[in-house]
Write a protein that holds these residues in place. Structure first.
Motif, PDB file in Angstrom:
ATOM      1  N   GLY A  90      -8.786  -3.839   4.263  1.00 37.82           N
ATOM      2  CA  GLY A  90      -8.963  -4.208   2.867  1.00 37.82           C
ATOM      3  C   GLY A  90      -7.677  -4.378   2.082  1.00 37.82           C
ATOM      4  O   GLY A  90      -7.716  -4.549   0.876  1.00 37.82           O
ATOM      5  N   PHE A  91      -6.533  -4.310   2.737  1.00 39.14           N
ATOM      6  CA  PHE A  91      -5.267  -4.462   2.014  1.00 39.14           C
ATOM      7  C   PHE A  91      -4.460  -5.569   2.662  1.00 39.14           C
ATOM      8  O   PHE A  91      -3.802  -5.357   3.664  1.00 39.14           O
ATOM      9  CB  PHE A  91      -4.486  -3.150   2.024  1.00 39.14           C
ATOM     10  N   PRO A  92      -4.514  -6.781   2.121  1.00 41.46           N
ATOM     11  CA  PRO A  92      -3.838  -7.911   2.753  1.00 41.46           C
ATOM     12  C   PRO A  92      -2.324  -7.800   2.665  1.00 41.46           C
ATOM     13  O   PRO A  92      -1.786  -7.302   1.684  1.00 41.46           O
ATOM     14  CB  PRO A  92      -4.336  -9.119   1.954  1.00 41.46           C
ATOM     15  N   ALA A  93      -1.637  -8.240   3.706  1.00 41.46           N
ATOM     16  CA  ALA A  93      -0.180  -8.182   3.749  1.00 41.46           C
ATOM     17  C   ALA A  93       0.461  -9.026   2.656  1.00 41.46           C
ATOM     18  O   ALA A  93       1.590  -8.785   2.282  1.00 41.46           O
ATOM     19  CB  ALA A  93       0.313  -8.642   5.124  1.00 41.46           C
ATOM     20  N   TRP A  94      -0.237  -9.990   2.095  1.00 38.51           N
ATOM     21  CA  TRP A  94       0.350 -10.861   1.079  1.00 38.51           C
ATOM     22  C   TRP A  94       0.212 -10.304  -0.327  1.00 38.51           C
ATOM     23  O   TRP A  94       0.647 -10.927  -1.286  1.00 38.51           O
ATOM     24  CB  TRP A  94      -0.275 -12.259   1.146  1.00 38.51           C
ATOM     25  N   ALA A  95      -0.371  -9.120  -0.473  1.00 43.51           N
ATOM     26  CA  ALA A  95      -0.541  -8.540  -1.812  1.00 43.51           C
ATOM     27  C   ALA A  95       0.820  -8.325  -2.467  1.00 43.51           C
ATOM     28  O   ALA A  95       1.833  -8.212  -1.799  1.00 43.51           O
ATOM     29  CB  ALA A  95      -1.296  -7.227  -1.716  1.00 43.51           C
ATOM     30  N   ASP A  96       0.818  -8.220  -3.803  1.00 42.76           N
ATOM     31  CA  ASP A  96       2.088  -8.103  -4.524  1.00 42.76           C
ATOM     32  C   ASP A  96       2.773  -6.774  -4.225  1.00 42.76           C
ATOM     33  O   ASP A  96       2.169  -5.814  -3.764  1.00 42.76           O
ATOM     34  CB  ASP A  96       1.863  -8.282  -6.024  1.00 42.76           C
ATOM     35  N   ASN A  97       4.072  -6.725  -4.502  1.00 39.07           N
ATOM     36  CA  ASN A  97       4.894  -5.551  -4.208  1.00 39.07           C
ATOM     37  C   ASN A  97       4.331  -4.270  -4.802  1.00 39.07           C
ATOM     38  O   ASN A  97       4.311  -3.235  -4.149  1.00 39.07           O
ATOM     39  CB  ASN A  97       6.306  -5.753  -4.753  1.00 39.07           C
ATOM     40  N   CYS A  98       3.918  -4.314  -6.053  1.00 40.96           N
ATOM     41  CA  CYS A  98       3.451  -3.097  -6.707  1.00 40.96           C
ATOM     42  C   CYS A  98       2.193  -2.561  -6.037  1.00 40.96           C
ATOM     43  O   CYS A  98       2.049  -1.345  -5.894  1.00 40.96           O
ATOM     44  CB  CYS A  98       3.227  -3.352  -8.193  1.00 40.96           C
ATOM     45  N   ALA A  99       1.309  -3.420  -5.598  1.00 40.53           N
ATOM     46  CA  ALA A  99       0.111  -2.975  -4.885  1.00 40.53           C
ATOM     47  C   ALA A  99       0.498  -2.251  -3.601  1.00 40.53           C
ATOM     48  O   ALA A  99      -0.159  -1.291  -3.197  1.00 40.53           O
ATOM     49  CB  ALA A  99      -0.813  -4.154  -4.586  1.00 40.53           C
ATOM     50  N   LYS A 100       1.585  -2.678  -2.975  1.00 36.04           N
ATOM     51  CA  LYS A 100       2.048  -2.023  -1.753  1.00 36.04           C
ATOM     52  C   LYS A 100       2.513  -0.603  -2.044  1.00 36.04           C
ATOM     53  O   LYS A 100       2.226   0.319  -1.286  1.00 36.04           O
ATOM     54  CB  LYS A 100       3.153  -2.839  -1.100  1.00 36.04           C
ATOM     55  N   PHE A 101       3.209  -0.411  -3.154  1.00 30.78           N
ATOM     56  CA  PHE A 101       3.653   0.934  -3.509  1.00 30.78           C
ATOM     57  C   PHE A 101       2.473   1.814  -3.903  1.00 30.78           C
ATOM     58  O   PHE A 101       2.443   3.001  -3.596  1.00 30.78           O
ATOM     59  CB  PHE A 101       4.698   0.896  -4.623  1.00 30.78           C
ATOM     60  N   HIS A 102       1.476   1.229  -4.569  1.00 34.07           N
ATOM     61  CA  HIS A 102       0.276   1.993  -4.920  1.00 34.07           C
ATOM     62  C   HIS A 102      -0.474   2.418  -3.657  1.00 34.07           C
ATOM     63  O   HIS A 102      -0.951   3.547  -3.560  1.00 34.07           O
ATOM     64  CB  HIS A 102      -0.641   1.191  -5.851  1.00 34.07           C
ATOM     65  N   ALA A 103      -0.576   1.522  -2.674  1.00 34.89           N
ATOM     66  CA  ALA A 103      -1.236   1.856  -1.416  1.00 34.89           C
ATOM     67  C   ALA A 103      -0.458   2.948  -0.682  1.00 34.89           C
ATOM     68  O   ALA A 103      -1.042   3.864  -0.114  1.00 34.89           O
ATOM     69  CB  ALA A 103      -1.381   0.613  -0.539  1.00 34.89           C
ATOM     70  N   PHE A 104       0.862   2.856  -0.721  1.00 36.76           N
ATOM     71  CA  PHE A 104       1.692   3.887  -0.095  1.00 36.76           C
ATOM     72  C   PHE A 104       1.417   5.235  -0.756  1.00 36.76           C
ATOM     73  O   PHE A 104       1.223   6.245  -0.086  1.00 36.76           O
ATOM     74  CB  PHE A 104       3.172   3.530  -0.213  1.00 36.76           C
ATOM     75  N   ALA A 105       1.386   5.260  -2.083  1.00 36.43           N
ATOM     76  CA  ALA A 105       1.154   6.506  -2.826  1.00 36.43           C
ATOM     77  C   ALA A 105      -0.215   7.091  -2.513  1.00 36.43           C
ATOM     78  O   ALA A 105      -0.382   8.311  -2.444  1.00 36.43           O
ATOM     79  CB  ALA A 105       1.288   6.257  -4.323  1.00 36.43           C
ATOM     80  N   ALA A 106      -1.195   6.229  -2.302  1.00 32.73           N
ATOM     81  CA  ALA A 106      -2.556   6.694  -2.013  1.00 32.73           C
ATOM     82  C   ALA A 106      -2.734   7.118  -0.553  1.00 32.73           C
ATOM     83  O   ALA A 106      -3.753   7.689  -0.195  1.00 32.73           O
ATOM     84  CB  ALA A 106      -3.561   5.590  -2.361  1.00 32.73           C
ATOM     85  N   GLY A 107      -1.731   6.822   0.279  1.00 28.23           N
ATOM     86  CA  GLY A 107      -1.839   7.173   1.698  1.00 28.23           C
ATOM     87  C   GLY A 107      -2.757   6.243   2.457  1.00 28.23           C
ATOM     88  O   GLY A 107      -3.216   6.574   3.549  1.00 28.23           O
TER      89      GLY A 107
END
Length: 136
Positions: free
Chosen positions: A15-32
């Motif tokens: 559910g998390f596409p590699a093309w998502a924006d940078n900030c979404a990537k950091f949010h996903a990282f924070a959420a584990g």
């Protein structure tokens, strides 16, 4: 790309596409929610308990010692954090005796503290990039 570098933090998660924006990537990282690859280096991640009951998610990516790709990856992460921050970015390039070299920046995104650092470790012949996020 007109002289600009793309932020290449790939996410391999449902559910998390590699093309998502940078900030979404950091949010996903924070959420584990994500397993990360950074310029071909696979992340090694742990979760730690902090004083006061909080937790941190800590990942690092190993690269060959002083490899140019490590510098590019670190620069791209710095650019991504800088674009997504909602607080000041504090950079520490203080002198250290271990590891061989060290650079760190800290900031906040959505009220969570992020720390990003790069360390050259000559004895191990590795350059390591570390990313940590503290949860409430």
């Amino acid at each position: 790309m007109n002289g600009t570098r793309a932020f290449v933090l790939l996410c391999a998660c449902a559910g998390f596409p590699a093309w998502a924006d940078n900030c979404a990537k950091f949010h996903a990282f924070a959420a584990g929610d994500a397993a990360f690859e950074l310029y071909g280096a696979t992340a090694i991640c742990t979760t730690s308990r902090q004083l006061g009951g909080g937790q941190s998610r800590d990942c690092h990516w190993p690269f060959d010692y002083r490899a140019q790709v490590a510098q590019v990856a670190f620069s791209d992460l710095v650019d991504g954090l800088t674009q997504c921050t909602d607080g000041p970015v504090i950079r520490d390039t203080g002198s250290v005796n271990h590891p061989d070299s060290f650079e760190q920046l800290t900031t906040t995104i959505n009220g969570r503290s992020f720390s990003l650092s790069i360390k050259d470790k000559g004895a191990r012949q590795e350059t390591l990039i570390f990313l940590r996020v503290m949860s409430e």
